[in-house]
Design a protein around this motif. Sequence first.
Motif, mmCIF file in Angstrom:
data_model
loop_
_atom_site.group_PDB
_atom_site.id
_atom_site.type_symbol
_atom_site.label_atom_id
_atom_site.label_comp_id
_atom_site.label_asym_id
_atom_site.label_seq_id
_atom_site.Cartn_x
_atom_site.Cartn_y
_atom_site.Cartn_z
ATOM 1 N N CYS A 92 -5.366 0.060 5.880
ATOM 2 C CA CYS A 92 -5.900 1.405 6.129
ATOM 3 C C CYS A 92 -7.105 1.744 5.279
ATOM 4 O O CYS A 92 -7.651 2.564 5.446
ATOM 5 C CB CYS A 92 -4.870 2.431 5.822
ATOM 6 N N HIS A 150 1.360 -1.651 4.085
ATOM 7 C CA HIS A 150 0.890 -2.872 4.306
ATOM 8 C C HIS A 150 0.890 -3.640 3.086
ATOM 9 O O HIS A 150 0.742 -3.285 1.990
ATOM 10 C CB HIS A 150 -0.702 -2.826 4.945
ATOM 11 N N CYS A 190 0.941 -1.435 -0.023
ATOM 12 C CA CYS A 190 0.121 -0.045 0.063
ATOM 13 C C CYS A 190 1.012 1.017 0.051
ATOM 14 O O CYS A 190 1.856 1.554 0.751
ATOM 15 C CB CYS A 190 -0.998 -0.051 1.023
HETATM 16 ZN ZN LIG Z 1 -2.656 1.250 3.623
#
Ligand SMILES: [Zn+2]
Length: 162
Positions: free
Chosen positions: A34, A8, A3
């Motif tokens: 998120c 992540h 991400c």
């Molecule tokens: Zn994220």
Amino acid sequence: MRCPYCRHADSRVVDSREADDGQLIRRRRACLECGKRFTTVEEAVLAVVKRSGVTEPFSRTKIIGGVRKACQGRPVDEDSIALLAQRVEETVRAKGAAEIPSNEVGLAILGPLRDLDEVAYLRFASVYRSFDSLADFEHEIETLRAAARAREAAGAEPAGEQ
Ligand SMILES: [Zn+2]
């Protein structure tokens, strides 16, 4: 693919669609951590096979660099060079092959470069076709002149005496 917001490692695909006539796929992804969304682009790598047999990924940046060098001091702007490189990429990708010999990339540059600037074209052609005598230049210039005459003859308006 991490991400871009929180780094992540996992995301899920929320949408996939083809673009550029199926040449590439854009995926809309949502981060599992998120929740933010981002887009990835997937396309087949086009490999350029050099004379030595070594392959490298096709690079539009490299085309731009080579053409820019040939255009040094010529009245050619960056936009025209970028557009030329885009045309070259479209031409070589349209062949639909996974690999393309480097000389075909050179060939794909010559045509549009000739339309853009004849002096830059001569510079590029002299390197690409390894001109090693004045006769090579003379022959190429004669070809350019013949093409110009043909264009003139085909034009609706008489271009006047030159
Ligand atoms: Zn994220």
